[in-house]
Every structure is written in structure tokens, then in C-alpha cells.
Design an enzyme around this catalytic site. Structure first.
Site, PDB file in Angstrom:
ATOM      1  N   GLY A  44      10.017  98.213  -7.612  1.00 36.48           N
ATOM      2  CA  GLY A  44       9.723  96.777  -7.730  1.00 36.48           C
ATOM      3  C   GLY A  44      11.008  95.974  -7.920  1.00 36.48           C
ATOM      4  N   HIS A  45      11.855  96.430  -8.835  1.00 36.77           N
ATOM      5  CA  HIS A  45      13.139  95.753  -9.044  1.00 36.77           C
ATOM      6  C   HIS A  45      13.971  95.790  -7.760  1.00 36.77           C
ATOM      7  CE1 HIS A  45      12.355  97.252 -13.329  1.00 36.77           C
ATOM      8  NE2 HIS A  45      12.346  95.949 -13.448  1.00 36.77           N
ATOM      9  N   GLY A 155      10.005  88.379 -10.101  1.00 38.44           N
ATOM     10  CA  GLY A 155       8.792  89.018  -9.608  1.00 38.44           C
ATOM     11  C   GLY A 155       7.534  88.250  -9.977  1.00 38.44           C
ATOM     12  N   LYS A 157       4.958  89.764 -10.506  1.00 41.41           N
ATOM     13  CA  LYS A 157       4.360  90.647 -11.520  1.00 41.41           C
ATOM     14  C   LYS A 157       4.262  89.923 -12.871  1.00 41.41           C
ATOM     15  CE  LYS A 157       3.725  94.561 -13.971  1.00 41.41           C
ATOM     16  NZ  LYS A 157       3.977  94.119 -15.319  1.00 41.41           N
ATOM     17  N   LEU A 192       3.918  98.531 -10.547  1.00 44.39           N
ATOM     18  CA  LEU A 192       5.061  99.256 -11.105  1.00 44.39           C
ATOM     19  C   LEU A 192       5.583  98.476 -12.313  1.00 44.39           C
ATOM     20  CD1 LEU A 192       7.117 100.247  -7.916  1.00 44.39           C
ATOM     21  CD2 LEU A 192       5.322 101.515  -9.076  1.00 44.39           C
TER      22      LEU A 192
HETATM   23  P1  AMP Z   1      11.931  93.502 -16.178  1.00 46.86           P
HETATM   24  O1  AMP Z   1      13.110  94.382 -16.088  1.00 46.86           O
HETATM   25  O2  AMP Z   1      10.643  94.226 -16.360  1.00 46.86           O
HETATM   26  O3  AMP Z   1      12.112  92.359 -17.137  1.00 46.86           O
HETATM   27  O4  AMP Z   1      11.766  92.834 -14.745  1.00 46.86           O
HETATM   28  C1  AMP Z   1      12.837  92.282 -14.026  1.00 46.86           C
HETATM   29  C2  AMP Z   1      12.286  91.586 -12.818  1.00 46.86           C
HETATM   30  O5  AMP Z   1      11.565  92.512 -12.008  1.00 46.86           O
HETATM   31  C3  AMP Z   1      11.300  90.456 -13.168  1.00 46.86           C
HETATM   32  O6  AMP Z   1      11.532  89.351 -12.295  1.00 46.86           O
HETATM   33  C4  AMP Z   1       9.967  91.106 -12.907  1.00 46.86           C
HETATM   34  O7  AMP Z   1       8.948  90.179 -12.599  1.00 46.86           O
HETATM   35  C5  AMP Z   1      10.288  91.985 -11.717  1.00 46.86           C
HETATM   36  N1  AMP Z   1       9.308  93.069 -11.556  1.00 46.86           N
HETATM   37  C6  AMP Z   1       8.824  93.876 -12.531  1.00 46.86           C
HETATM   38  N2  AMP Z   1       7.896  94.717 -12.019  1.00 46.86           N
HETATM   39  C7  AMP Z   1       7.784  94.426 -10.698  1.00 46.86           C
HETATM   40  C8  AMP Z   1       6.983  94.932  -9.627  1.00 46.86           C
HETATM   41  N3  AMP Z   1       6.086  95.913  -9.817  1.00 46.86           N
HETATM   42  N4  AMP Z   1       7.131  94.393  -8.387  1.00 46.86           N
HETATM   43  C9  AMP Z   1       8.032  93.392  -8.177  1.00 46.86           C
HETATM   44  N5  AMP Z   1       8.814  92.866  -9.150  1.00 46.86           N
HETATM   45  C10 AMP Z   1       8.707  93.370 -10.400  1.00 46.86           C
END
Ligand code: AMP
Length: 288
Positions: A44-45, A155, A157, A192
Site C-alpha cells: 500500500g505504501h 492513502g 485507507k 493492507l
Molecule cells: P502509515 O504509515 O500507516 O501512517 O501510512 C502512511 C500512508 O500510507 C498514509 O497516507 C496511509 O493512508 C497510506 N496507506 C496505509 N495503508 C494503505 C493501503 N492499504 N493502501 C494504500 N495506502 C495506504
């Protein structure tokens, strides 16, 4: 902190070094895209990195587990920290640079500024994590000032977070385009998430039910069922599948304002947060 110079991607914790590199690209007429993360990277990232690349930009990713967005009882200490693996994934994805600042640099002694957020930050996550968006907004504002990107990818998400960031950028006249990235999912529909690593095998099986419940909720709304009835049905299903339901709601997609009573007459989004044991899952879907 491991030795950053031994990582397989150009990595810095140093603001001057970061700025020098980025200003160099911008002087050469290259756009800079920014993807802020808390690490424990998954596909996802990496899809957000790809989106920034498709916009024709150099890409800087950041990894920072931001203490300001965790309440004292939350999982800050347990949050997975996998810098070396993350750096390899970013290198593989042809990301141009990794910024991994230290908390003592971002929040030095005497740091005392807070952001107060309204609009899209009201309700949903804020009802259960009242500290959360103030913590996210302050770190994103600081990272935006440090990186000064032309665009940043967030995301869907974390749909409420995406709208809060868009709102902050608009309200503060920050010259940065915010690009939304679609949610990447496992084959069974589970979004994810770095926190999926907390799930036991049994919990992992149950977790996919969240996407199924949100899909049914969104379908009922698209078919003209009034949102109160559709929400009741989704809530009953979620309450029997999960250990706790923080919320499962339908909101206006553009602002996250509550919907007027009855069938949905505007673009809408269904959003949920539920618990399985000690793990909190969030997800959302567009209606229609
Ligand atoms: P985090 O590290 O969880 O704070 O997320 C960093 C970035 O990745 C944020 O913009 C989230 O929305 C995005 N993100 C997290 N999970 C997903 C996913 N499954 N699909 C797409 N983007 C994601």
C-alpha cells in the site's frame, strides 16, 4: 538508530542534507513528491510512491513514528520498526530518498505549538482518539515545511486523515498538491495495514469481514435504502463479528459532514473502526 549510510537508499536524518538534495532537484526544474509514513512498509505504501513517480516527480519518503499522534495508552512502543527492510523496499521501488528524522529534532525541548482542527476532523476518529488529528497535522505541517514538496500522496485507507490534510493545506495556503491513493487490499478484501502484523491467525480470518460489511453497507445505500436502516444492519453484523465497534457510519464524501435523514442524495463514504483483541482496524469505501 542504525547507521543510515549503510542503508540501500540515500537516507538522512539531517535537515540541511535533506534540503540541499531537494533544492538541487527543484533548481533543475524537477518536481518533488513526498510520501510520509510511519514505516513497516507494505505494498500500500509502495503504491503511493508509484503514484508520485507517475506524476513525474522525484520521490522523498519519510519514516517517523510520530509520538504526538499516540495517546499514552496506545501502541507507540509496540508499533513495528523495520527501518532496514523498509529501506530495501524503497530502494526496490526506485524511491529517490528516505528522510528518517529523530523525535528530538522534530520536537526539541520547549516545543509548544498545537494545531486546532475543525471541519473534517470532527467526529469519527476524533470521538475515539481525540488527540489524533492534532498530532498528525502538526507532524505533517512540519514535514511539509522541511521537505517543501510540490505534491504529497496520502492513502484513502485513512480517508478522514486525507480530508483533514487537504483542509489544512487549503486553509493555510500551503502550495502543495495533495494526491489521494486508492486502498490496496489482500485477496480477501482486508486493507493492507502495518497493524495487521498484530493479528493472530484466528483474528486475521475474522478481519476480512470488515470489508465485506462495508461493501454491503455501501451497496444498500447505493440501492436507495435510507442510511439509518443500512447503518443498523451493518452495525449488527459488525457487533457480532468483532470484539468492539468504535463506529460504522455513512458520511458526506466531500466533507465528512453527517448526511440528512433518509436515502443518500450526494456522494457518500462509509467508514468504520473496529477492534479484534488489542488490534484496532479502520477501513472505508465509496458509495456507488
Ligand atoms: P502509515 O504509515 O500507516 O501512517 O501510512 C502512511 C500512508 O500510507 C498514509 O497516507 C496511509 O493512508 C497510506 N496507506 C496505509 N495503508 C494503505 C493501503 N492499504 N493502501 C494504500 N495506502 C495506504
Amino acid at each position: 538508530m542504525s547507521d543510515l549510510s549503510s542503508l540501500p537508499i540515500a537516507t538522512t536524518a539531517d535537515l540541511d542534507q535533506l534540503r540541499k538534495k531537494i533544492r538541487g532537484w527543484q533548481r533543475d526544474g524537477q518536481r518533488v513528491g513526498f510520501v510520509p509514513t510511519m514505516g513497516a512498509l507494505h505494498e500500500g505504501h509502495l503504491s503511493l510512491i508509484k503514484l508520485a513517480q507517475e506524476r513525474g516527480s522525484r520521490v522523498v519518503a519519510s519514516i517517523f513514528v510520530n509520538p504526538a499522534q499516540f495517546a499514552p495508552h496506545e501502541d507507540f512502543d509496540a508499533y513495528p520498526r523495520t527501518l532496514r527492510d523498509d529501506a530495501a523496499k524503497l530502494a526496490n521501488a526506485d524511491c529517490d530518498m528516505l528522510y528518517a528524522p529523530l523525535a528530538s529534532d522534530l520536537y526539541p525541548d520547549g516545543f509548544a505549538t498545537e494545531l486546532k482542527l475543525g471541519g473534517a476532523a470532527q467526529g469519527l476518529e476524533t470521538d475515539f482518539r481525540p488527540h489524533f488529528f492534532a498530532g498528525v497535522a502538526i507532524v505533517v505541517a512540519k514535514l511539509f515545511n522541511r521537505v517543501q514538496p510540490d505534491l504529497a500522496v496520502f492513502g484513502e485507507k485513512d480517508y478522514q486523515q486525507l480530508l483533514v490534510i487537504k483542509q489544512m493545506v487549503r486553509d493555510l495556503d500551503l502550495p502543495i498538491s495533495i494526491i489521494p491513493g486508492p486502498t490496496l487490499r489482500e485477496r480477501d478484501g482486508l486493507a493492507l495495514s502495518s497493524r495487521n502484523a498484530y493479528l493472530s491467525t484466528k483474528e486475521r480470518e475474522i478481519a476480512a469481514g470488515l470489508h465485506e460489511i462495508l461493501t454491503g453497507f455501501a451497496r444498500d445505500l447505493a440501492n436507495g435504502t435510507d442510511w439509518e436502516t443500512a447503518q443498523g444492519k451493518a452495525l449488527a453484523k459488525a457487533a457480532s463479528a468483532f470484539d468492539r465497534v468504535d463506529y460504522i457510519e455513512a458520511r458526506c464524501a466531500a466533507t465528512l459532514a453527517p448526511l440528512p435523514a433518509g436515502p443518500v442524495d450526494r456522494p457518500a463514504r462509509v467508514l468504520a473502526a473496529v477492534w479484534l483483541g488489542k488490534t484496532r482496524l479502520i477501513d472505508n469505501l465509496a458509495v456507488g
